[in-house]
Design a protein around this motif. Sequence first.
Motif, PDB file in Angstrom:
ATOM      1  N   TYR A   1       0.819  -1.218   0.000  1.00  0.00           N
ATOM      2  CA  TYR A   1       0.000   0.000   0.000  1.00  0.00           C
ATOM      3  C   TYR A   1       0.856   1.273   0.000  1.00  0.00           C
ATOM      4  CZ  TYR A   1      -3.386   3.462   1.683  1.00  0.00           C
ATOM      5  OH  TYR A   1      -4.171   4.584   1.835  1.00  0.00           O
TER       6      TYR A   1
ATOM      7  N   SER B   1      -7.891   0.655  -1.437  1.00  0.00           N
ATOM      8  CA  SER B   1      -8.960  -0.296  -1.092  1.00  0.00           C
ATOM      9  C   SER B   1     -10.333   0.041  -1.682  1.00  0.00           C
ATOM     10  CB  SER B   1      -9.097  -0.369   0.428  1.00  0.00           C
ATOM     11  OG  SER B   1      -9.577   0.880   0.913  1.00  0.00           O
ATOM     12  N   GLU B   2     -10.568   1.318  -1.998  1.00  0.00           N
ATOM     13  CA  GLU B   2     -11.905   1.794  -2.408  1.00  0.00           C
ATOM     14  C   GLU B   2     -12.959   1.411  -1.361  1.00  0.00           C
ATOM     15  OE1 GLU B   2     -12.904   1.121  -6.503  1.00  0.00           O
ATOM     16  OE2 GLU B   2     -10.928   1.724  -7.203  1.00  0.00           O
ATOM     17  N   ALA B   3     -12.533   1.423  -0.114  1.00  0.00           N
ATOM     18  CA  ALA B   3     -13.451   1.034   0.978  1.00  0.00           C
ATOM     19  C   ALA B   3     -14.232   2.227   1.524  1.00  0.00           C
ATOM     20  CB  ALA B   3     -12.647   0.398   2.104  1.00  0.00           C
ATOM     21  N   SER B   4     -13.924   3.434   1.052  1.00  0.00           N
ATOM     22  CA  SER B   4     -14.468   4.633   1.710  1.00  0.00           C
ATOM     23  C   SER B   4     -16.001   4.719   1.736  1.00  0.00           C
ATOM     24  CB  SER B   4     -13.862   5.902   1.103  1.00  0.00           C
ATOM     25  OG  SER B   4     -13.941   5.870  -0.297  1.00  0.00           O
TER      26      SER B   4
ATOM     27  N   GLU C   1      -3.806   5.779   7.385  1.00  0.00           N
ATOM     28  CA  GLU C   1      -4.783   6.393   6.466  1.00  0.00           C
ATOM     29  C   GLU C   1      -6.205   6.140   6.949  1.00  0.00           C
ATOM     30  OE1 GLU C   1      -4.051   8.551   3.951  1.00  0.00           O
ATOM     31  OE2 GLU C   1      -2.020   8.295   4.708  1.00  0.00           O
ATOM     32  N   ILE C   2      -6.470   4.919   7.420  1.00  0.00           N
ATOM     33  CA  ILE C   2      -7.799   4.644   8.005  1.00  0.00           C
ATOM     34  C   ILE C   2      -8.081   5.660   9.117  1.00  0.00           C
ATOM     35  CG2 ILE C   2      -9.105   2.978   9.436  1.00  0.00           C
ATOM     36  CD1 ILE C   2      -8.938   1.945   6.641  1.00  0.00           C
TER      37      ILE C   2
ATOM     38  N   ARG D   1      -9.521   9.343   8.704  1.00  0.00           N
ATOM     39  CA  ARG D   1     -10.978   9.523   8.792  1.00  0.00           C
ATOM     40  C   ARG D   1     -11.380   9.835  10.232  1.00  0.00           C
ATOM     41  NH1 ARG D   1     -15.459   8.181   6.239  1.00  0.00           N
ATOM     42  NH2 ARG D   1     -14.246   7.402   4.505  1.00  0.00           N
TER      43      ARG D   1
ATOM     44  N   TRP E   1     -16.895   8.360  -7.209  1.00  0.00           N
ATOM     45  CA  TRP E   1     -15.656   8.076  -6.472  1.00  0.00           C
ATOM     46  C   TRP E   1     -14.454   8.659  -7.226  1.00  0.00           C
ATOM     47  CZ3 TRP E   1     -10.934   5.516  -6.792  1.00  0.00           C
ATOM     48  CH2 TRP E   1     -10.298   5.265  -5.561  1.00  0.00           C
TER      49      TRP E   1
ATOM     50  N   ASN F   1      -7.662   9.373  -3.960  1.00  0.00           N
ATOM     51  CA  ASN F   1      -7.263  10.454  -3.045  1.00  0.00           C
ATOM     52  C   ASN F   1      -6.342  11.481  -3.701  1.00  0.00           C
ATOM     53  OD1 ASN F   1      -6.985  11.701  -0.343  1.00  0.00           O
ATOM     54  ND2 ASN F   1      -4.864  11.015  -0.546  1.00  0.00           N
TER      55      ASN F   1
ATOM     56  N   ARG G   1      -8.298  13.651  -5.907  1.00  0.00           N
ATOM     57  CA  ARG G   1      -9.100  14.641  -5.154  1.00  0.00           C
ATOM     58  C   ARG G   1      -8.221  15.836  -4.777  1.00  0.00           C
ATOM     59  NH1 ARG G   1     -13.396  11.089  -1.506  1.00  0.00           N
ATOM     60  NH2 ARG G   1     -13.237   9.247  -2.807  1.00  0.00           N
TER      61      ARG G   1
ATOM     62  N   ASP H   1     -18.859   8.414  -0.864  1.00  0.00           N
ATOM     63  CA  ASP H   1     -18.327   8.469   0.503  1.00  0.00           C
ATOM     64  C   ASP H   1     -18.447   9.876   1.089  1.00  0.00           C
ATOM     65  OD1 ASP H   1     -16.195  10.034  -0.505  1.00  0.00           O
ATOM     66  OD2 ASP H   1     -14.887   8.305  -0.742  1.00  0.00           O
TER      67      ASP H   1
ATOM     68  N   ASP I   1     -18.632  12.987   3.012  1.00  0.00           N
ATOM     69  CA  ASP I   1     -18.651  13.003   4.466  1.00  0.00           C
ATOM     70  C   ASP I   1     -18.254  14.406   4.935  1.00  0.00           C
ATOM     71  OD1 ASP I   1     -18.122  11.680   7.203  1.00  0.00           O
ATOM     72  OD2 ASP I   1     -16.193  12.562   6.715  1.00  0.00           O
TER      73      ASP I   1
ATOM     74  N   ASN J   1     -14.470  15.646   3.943  1.00  0.00           N
ATOM     75  CA  ASN J   1     -14.556  16.501   2.764  1.00  0.00           C
ATOM     76  C   ASN J   1     -14.249  17.960   3.101  1.00  0.00           C
ATOM     77  OD1 ASN J   1     -15.212  16.728  -0.090  1.00  0.00           O
ATOM     78  ND2 ASN J   1     -16.962  17.928   0.606  1.00  0.00           N
TER      79      ASN J   1
HETATM   80  C1  FAD Z   1     -10.426  17.320  -1.366  1.00  0.00           C
HETATM   81  C2  FAD Z   1     -10.670  15.987  -0.723  1.00  0.00           C
HETATM   82  C3  FAD Z   1     -11.969  15.625  -0.376  1.00  0.00           C
HETATM   83  C4  FAD Z   1     -12.216  14.396   0.237  1.00  0.00           C
HETATM   84  N1  FAD Z   1     -13.509  14.067   0.571  1.00  0.00           N
HETATM   85  C5  FAD Z   1     -13.753  12.894   1.190  1.00  0.00           C
HETATM   86  C6  FAD Z   1     -15.079  12.523   1.565  1.00  0.00           C
HETATM   87  O1  FAD Z   1     -16.036  13.268   1.369  1.00  0.00           O
HETATM   88  N2  FAD Z   1     -15.261  11.314   2.145  1.00  0.00           N
HETATM   89  C7  FAD Z   1     -14.227  10.457   2.383  1.00  0.00           C
HETATM   90  O2  FAD Z   1     -14.464   9.369   2.893  1.00  0.00           O
HETATM   91  N3  FAD Z   1     -12.961  10.794   2.075  1.00  0.00           N
HETATM   92  C8  FAD Z   1     -12.690  11.981   1.493  1.00  0.00           C
HETATM   93  N4  FAD Z   1     -11.402  12.305   1.167  1.00  0.00           N
HETATM   94  C9  FAD Z   1     -10.312  11.429   1.643  1.00  0.00           C
HETATM   95  C10 FAD Z   1      -9.820  10.367   0.677  1.00  0.00           C
HETATM   96  O3  FAD Z   1      -9.594  10.918  -0.585  1.00  0.00           O
HETATM   97  C11 FAD Z   1     -10.767   9.168   0.530  1.00  0.00           C
HETATM   98  O4  FAD Z   1     -11.170   8.697   1.793  1.00  0.00           O
HETATM   99  C12 FAD Z   1     -10.022   8.032  -0.200  1.00  0.00           C
HETATM  100  O5  FAD Z   1      -9.645   8.476  -1.467  1.00  0.00           O
HETATM  101  C13 FAD Z   1     -10.906   6.845  -0.321  1.00  0.00           C
HETATM  102  O6  FAD Z   1     -10.310   5.886  -1.151  1.00  0.00           O
HETATM  103  P1  FAD Z   1      -9.902   4.462  -0.619  1.00  0.00           P
HETATM  104  O7  FAD Z   1     -11.010   3.910   0.178  1.00  0.00           O
HETATM  105  O8  FAD Z   1      -9.399   3.666  -1.779  1.00  0.00           O
HETATM  106  O9  FAD Z   1      -8.703   4.840   0.330  1.00  0.00           O
HETATM  107  P2  FAD Z   1      -7.472   3.967   0.879  1.00  0.00           P
HETATM  108  O10 FAD Z   1      -6.230   4.643   0.429  1.00  0.00           O
HETATM  109  O11 FAD Z   1      -7.633   2.540   0.538  1.00  0.00           O
HETATM  110  O12 FAD Z   1      -7.579   4.202   2.417  1.00  0.00           O
HETATM  111  C14 FAD Z   1      -8.406   3.367   3.251  1.00  0.00           C
HETATM  112  C15 FAD Z   1      -9.376   4.235   4.002  1.00  0.00           C
HETATM  113  O13 FAD Z   1      -8.681   5.173   4.824  1.00  0.00           O
HETATM  114  C16 FAD Z   1      -9.417   6.401   4.889  1.00  0.00           C
HETATM  115  N5  FAD Z   1      -8.636   7.463   4.261  1.00  0.00           N
HETATM  116  C17 FAD Z   1      -7.615   7.324   3.393  1.00  0.00           C
HETATM  117  N6  FAD Z   1      -7.114   8.532   3.071  1.00  0.00           N
HETATM  118  C18 FAD Z   1      -7.847   9.442   3.733  1.00  0.00           C
HETATM  119  C19 FAD Z   1      -7.828  10.866   3.826  1.00  0.00           C
HETATM  120  N7  FAD Z   1      -6.929  11.589   3.186  1.00  0.00           N
HETATM  121  N8  FAD Z   1      -8.752  11.477   4.608  1.00  0.00           N
HETATM  122  C20 FAD Z   1      -9.669  10.753   5.288  1.00  0.00           C
HETATM  123  N9  FAD Z   1      -9.725   9.401   5.249  1.00  0.00           N
HETATM  124  C21 FAD Z   1      -8.828   8.768   4.492  1.00  0.00           C
HETATM  125  C22 FAD Z   1     -10.698   6.175   4.107  1.00  0.00           C
HETATM  126  O14 FAD Z   1     -11.702   5.743   4.986  1.00  0.00           O
HETATM  127  C23 FAD Z   1     -10.306   5.063   3.158  1.00  0.00           C
HETATM  128  O15 FAD Z   1     -11.394   4.316   2.706  1.00  0.00           O
HETATM  129  C24 FAD Z   1     -11.124  13.527   0.532  1.00  0.00           C
HETATM  130  C25 FAD Z   1      -9.826  13.914   0.183  1.00  0.00           C
HETATM  131  C26 FAD Z   1      -9.603  15.113  -0.444  1.00  0.00           C
HETATM  132  C27 FAD Z   1      -8.196  15.488  -0.804  1.00  0.00           C
END
Ligand code: FAD
Length: 445
Positions: free
Chosen positions: A36, A51-54, A86-87, A90, A151, A154, A157, A185, A187, A191
């Motif tokens: 990762y 993971s796309e678990a968000s 990273e989890i 959140r 979706w 990160n 975004r 996701d 939130d 966000n």
């Molecule tokens: C401008 C911006 C807006 C965002 N808005 C949201 C939102 O509305 N809802 C949301 O859930 N996430 C948000 N994020 C955070 C993050 O981009 C997503 O959680 C992440 O991309 C989800 O993909 P994943 O599950 O594959 O993450 P992975 O990389 O697989 O990470 C696992 C989990 O860790 C948490 N996580 C990882 N990175 C972050 C992070 N930077 N901030 C918070 N949690 C994180 C998430 O729950 C995620 O599912 C935002 C980030 C940015 C830069």
Amino acid sequence: MKSSFQSSVVNTLAITPTRDEAIARLAAFMPNVSGYAKGRNFDRPGNQAVSEASPFLRYRLVTEREVVESVLAEYSYESAEKFIQEICWRTYWKGYLEMRPGIWERYKVDNQALHDNLEVDLQNRLEKARRGQTGIDCFDDWVQQLVTTGWLHNHTRMWFASIWIFTLKLPWQAGAALFLEHLLDGDAASNTLSWRWVAGLHTRGKHYLARADNINRYTDGRYNPQGLLNESAAPLPPDGAFESVPFAKVALLRDVHLPSLSCCPAGLLVIPDDLTPESGELSETPFSSICVLSGNDVMDSFNASPKVRAFCEGAVADSADRLAAHWDGKVTECQGEVIPTVGRASPDNVGRRERMRVYGGSVNCWVDGVVTWARNEHLKSVWYLRPPVGPWGDAMDDLRSALKAQGIKVFEYRRRWDSLHWPHATAGYFRFKDGLQDRLNRLLG
Ligand SMILES: Cc1cc2nc3c(=O)[nH]c(=O)nc-3n(C[C@H](O)[C@H](O)[C@H](O)COP(=O)(O)OP(=O)(O)OC[C@H]3O[C@@H](n4cnc5c(N)ncnc54)[C@H](O)[C@@H]3O)c2cc1C
């Protein structure tokens, strides 16, 4: 057995909003946790590095605690550190906003003011950005991806928000609102605070600038917006949101106990921010009736897209089915204004599970729906996991008052995970992260 209601909403989505799906996806991702840290910054179509678990974590179809526990069952803390951290971002964002609810209030007021006083030039520029017609290829493609899939990666975004704020010079609040509208996701905490972080409003004076070279590298050369981005913009000036907000302490909620006779019949209200109450502190409490509702009015408050509504409704339906199985009950579907009276709950049916009823569905007015349920069921108390700051949190003052006006007691709970971590979200993430391993050891043993 799944309700017909659930299968009809789920068909409109590419991903199935159920706890089973969340668990299956996380199990499939588990072997990738070791890679990762190295791969997470690449946005590659279909790549397995993130993971796309968000969306599942956002509605707590699976909790942060459960994910971290299952990771630590297979990996040492050190070898899975990046993923665990990273989890916990959140968790950090939620705790941070919980202690500064004024940031959320201010965001909503600013957005409304923007909407009410929109000048023609800004309106046109916003429209172009919202439609993905800016002429910056990568940005325009990401808008399409956001709208069609709900979706974004990160890193994408971060680039998106940075281009929105510093190159297109659009208000960050309007960008955050576009994300909330379309992200599955979406939130309030992650966000709003991530947009503020990119803008330089979270860590004062430190902003995130999207650079063409970096986009080129981490998209494997799919995009190269050389010369199109403002790569030398200054952070946005402080907006006073830090100073103007009282620093409210997070209340530690009481240990869960069995409802006393004066609180029975007791009902469990399940709020879409946490759809898995059967796992955790409330799992053994004998309730007389359970209600799992989403509300059109709450969804309207942030203009949720049909995809976001379908995901939330599907997750609500899944939760109702699971809770009925856990508490040995039967699901009754609610829709529009209809909260049917199926029978009368009474103190003697506490714990008599054959009589448990679970109400699930989507109603037009969330507070009215919950109050109607509580009244129809003759409840003396309503118990729930308190929602964090955000759209459902916004409705809670009205709900508490409406229930109390009916003589119904309200019992709020917070998961131990949140109570343990949130109070540490006082400054930057690095300070929160410092004690993370110790806190996890204390919680998970
Ligand atoms: C401008 C911006 C807006 C965002 N808005 C949201 C939102 O509305 N809802 C949301 O859930 N996430 C948000 N994020 C955070 C993050 O981009 C997503 O959680 C992440 O991309 C989800 O993909 P994943 O599950 O594959 O993450 P992975 O990389 O697989 O990470 C696992 C989990 O860790 C948490 N996580 C990882 N990175 C972050 C992070 N930077 N901030 C918070 N949690 C994180 C998430 O729950 C995620 O599912 C935002 C980030 C940015 C830069």
